[in-house]
Design a protein around this motif. Sequence first.
Motif, short mmCIF file in Angstrom:
data_model
loop_
_atom_site.label_atom_id
_atom_site.label_comp_id
_atom_site.label_asym_id
_atom_site.label_seq_id
_atom_site.Cartn_x
_atom_site.Cartn_y
_atom_site.Cartn_z
N GLY A 65 61.97 82.52 52.15
CA GLY A 65 63.27 82.51 51.49
C GLY A 65 63.49 83.76 50.65
N LEU A 66 62.45 84.21 49.94
CA LEU A 66 62.57 85.43 49.14
C LEU A 66 62.77 86.65 50.03
CD1 LEU A 66 59.87 84.83 46.40
CD2 LEU A 66 62.33 85.11 46.04
N ALA A 67 62.04 86.73 51.14
CA ALA A 67 62.19 87.87 52.04
C ALA A 67 63.61 87.92 52.61
CB ALA A 67 61.15 87.80 53.16
N GLU A 68 64.13 86.77 53.05
CA GLU A 68 65.51 86.71 53.56
C GLU A 68 66.52 87.11 52.48
OE1 GLU A 68 66.34 82.75 55.00
OE2 GLU A 68 65.70 83.26 57.02
N THR A 69 66.33 86.55 51.30
CA THR A 69 67.25 86.80 50.19
C THR A 69 67.25 88.27 49.79
OG1 THR A 69 67.03 84.55 49.36
CG2 THR A 69 67.75 86.21 47.78
N MET A 70 66.07 88.85 49.66
CA MET A 70 66.00 90.25 49.23
C MET A 70 66.60 91.18 50.27
SD MET A 70 64.95 89.88 46.22
CE MET A 70 64.74 91.57 45.71
N ALA A 71 66.38 90.91 51.55
CA ALA A 71 66.99 91.73 52.61
C ALA A 71 68.51 91.61 52.54
CB ALA A 71 66.47 91.31 53.98
N HIS A 72 68.99 90.40 52.34
CA HIS A 72 70.43 90.17 52.24
C HIS A 72 71.03 90.91 51.04
CE1 HIS A 72 74.24 87.95 52.47
NE2 HIS A 72 74.13 87.82 51.16
N LEU A 73 70.40 90.77 49.88
CA LEU A 73 70.92 91.40 48.67
C LEU A 73 70.79 92.91 48.69
CD1 LEU A 73 69.71 88.84 45.98
CD2 LEU A 73 72.06 89.20 46.81
N ALA A 74 69.75 93.44 49.31
CA ALA A 74 69.59 94.89 49.41
C ALA A 74 70.75 95.51 50.19
CB ALA A 74 68.26 95.24 50.07
N ALA A 75 71.25 94.77 51.17
CA ALA A 75 72.35 95.27 52.00
C ALA A 75 73.73 94.90 51.46
CB ALA A 75 72.20 94.72 53.43
N SER A 76 73.78 94.03 50.47
CA SER A 76 75.05 93.51 49.96
C SER A 76 75.73 94.50 49.01
CB SER A 76 74.82 92.19 49.22
OG SER A 76 76.01 91.76 48.60
N GLU A 77 77.01 94.73 49.23
CA GLU A 77 77.79 95.57 48.32
C GLU A 77 78.20 94.79 47.07
OE1 GLU A 77 81.00 97.59 50.28
OE2 GLU A 77 79.70 98.25 51.92
N ASP A 78 78.10 93.47 47.11
CA ASP A 78 78.45 92.63 45.97
C ASP A 78 77.41 92.70 44.85
OD1 ASP A 78 80.73 91.78 47.29
OD2 ASP A 78 79.76 89.98 48.10
N ALA A 79 76.17 93.05 45.20
CA ALA A 79 75.09 93.09 44.22
C ALA A 79 74.69 94.53 43.95
CB ALA A 79 73.89 92.30 44.73
N ALA A 80 74.97 95.01 42.74
CA ALA A 80 74.57 96.37 42.35
C ALA A 80 73.13 96.39 41.85
CB ALA A 80 75.50 96.90 41.26
N ALA A 81 72.65 95.24 41.37
CA ALA A 81 71.28 95.10 40.87
C ALA A 81 70.83 93.66 41.10
CB ALA A 81 71.20 95.46 39.39
N ILE A 82 69.52 93.46 41.08
CA ILE A 82 68.93 92.15 41.34
C ILE A 82 67.98 91.80 40.19
CG2 ILE A 82 67.52 90.79 42.94
CD1 ILE A 82 68.33 92.91 45.12
N VAL A 83 68.05 90.56 39.73
CA VAL A 83 67.11 90.05 38.74
C VAL A 83 66.32 88.91 39.38
CG1 VAL A 83 66.85 88.82 36.55
CG2 VAL A 83 68.56 90.62 36.76
N LEU A 84 65.01 89.06 39.37
CA LEU A 84 64.12 87.98 39.80
C LEU A 84 63.77 87.19 38.55
CD1 LEU A 84 61.70 90.05 42.08
CD2 LEU A 84 63.61 88.60 42.81
N GLU A 85 64.30 85.99 38.43
CA GLU A 85 64.04 85.15 37.26
C GLU A 85 62.75 84.38 37.51
OE1 GLU A 85 66.65 82.29 34.38
OE2 GLU A 85 66.94 82.11 36.55
N MET A 86 61.65 84.85 36.92
CA MET A 86 60.31 84.35 37.23
C MET A 86 59.90 83.17 36.34
SD MET A 86 59.66 86.68 39.56
CE MET A 86 57.96 86.31 39.93
N ASP A 87 59.49 82.10 36.99
CA ASP A 87 58.91 80.94 36.31
C ASP A 87 57.97 80.25 37.30
OD1 ASP A 87 58.20 78.90 34.64
OD2 ASP A 87 60.13 77.87 34.71
N SER A 88 56.81 80.87 37.53
CA SER A 88 55.88 80.36 38.53
C SER A 88 54.44 80.66 38.15
CB SER A 88 56.18 81.00 39.89
OG SER A 88 55.18 80.68 40.83
N PRO A 89 53.54 79.67 38.40
CA PRO A 89 52.12 79.91 38.17
C PRO A 89 51.44 80.58 39.37
CG PRO A 89 52.43 77.64 38.85
CD PRO A 89 53.81 78.27 38.74
N GLY A 90 52.21 80.88 40.44
CA GLY A 90 51.64 81.49 41.63
C GLY A 90 51.72 80.54 42.80
N GLY A 91 50.85 80.74 43.78
CA GLY A 91 50.87 79.87 44.95
C GLY A 91 49.93 80.33 46.03
#
Length: 189
Positions: free
Chosen positions: A100-126
């Motif tokens: 999901g992150l890989a899909e999302t980041m590829a989408h947002l990297a190409a999106s003209e709607d998003a000038a910047a991206i914030v990854l809101e981190m709240d995870s112990p890992g996985g």
Amino acid sequence: MTRTLASLFGPLQPMALAEDLAAPLLALPIPESAADPATADIALSAAPEAGIAARASAAVPTVPDRFTVARGLAVVPVRGILTPNMAQYERWFGWATYHGLAETMAHLAASEDAAAIVLEMDSPGGLVTGIEAAAEAIAAAAAVKPVHALVSPLAASAAYWLASQASEIVMTPGAVAGSIGVALTAAAH
């Protein structure tokens, strides 16, 4: 007997996880409405169209459900115990997956709607399996536009690995970040 999320992780899966910080998440019960956990994880097929069809038939959230965009700023929650593609965790708890992150980041990297991206981190890992594609997608997006990792309040182990690919890491007061590592426990009978 109530099964917990801990029962879905095999003892031989390599994890990059702060186990003490993940304990409350691993103790969560599997929702009663859940399908058979043994078949819950949708494996990515060698044929991309088969994987897409499988995800669509499983009612996995679409890419726009994995982020919000306001005033040119895309916010991508990176929450929970990270897995390659555990669609049920996305639906049950709103947790991120590597696919999901890989899909999302590829989408947002190409999106003209998003000038910047914030990854809101709240995870112990996985899990370790699958993290490389997500990390590469974050780094690729950061090469195109600013990607900020906001640790609020946790980016440990695999989550810190992901955060480290951003243009910068910012932490809220009292946040915890760090410790990229893998632990594997094996036993023979």
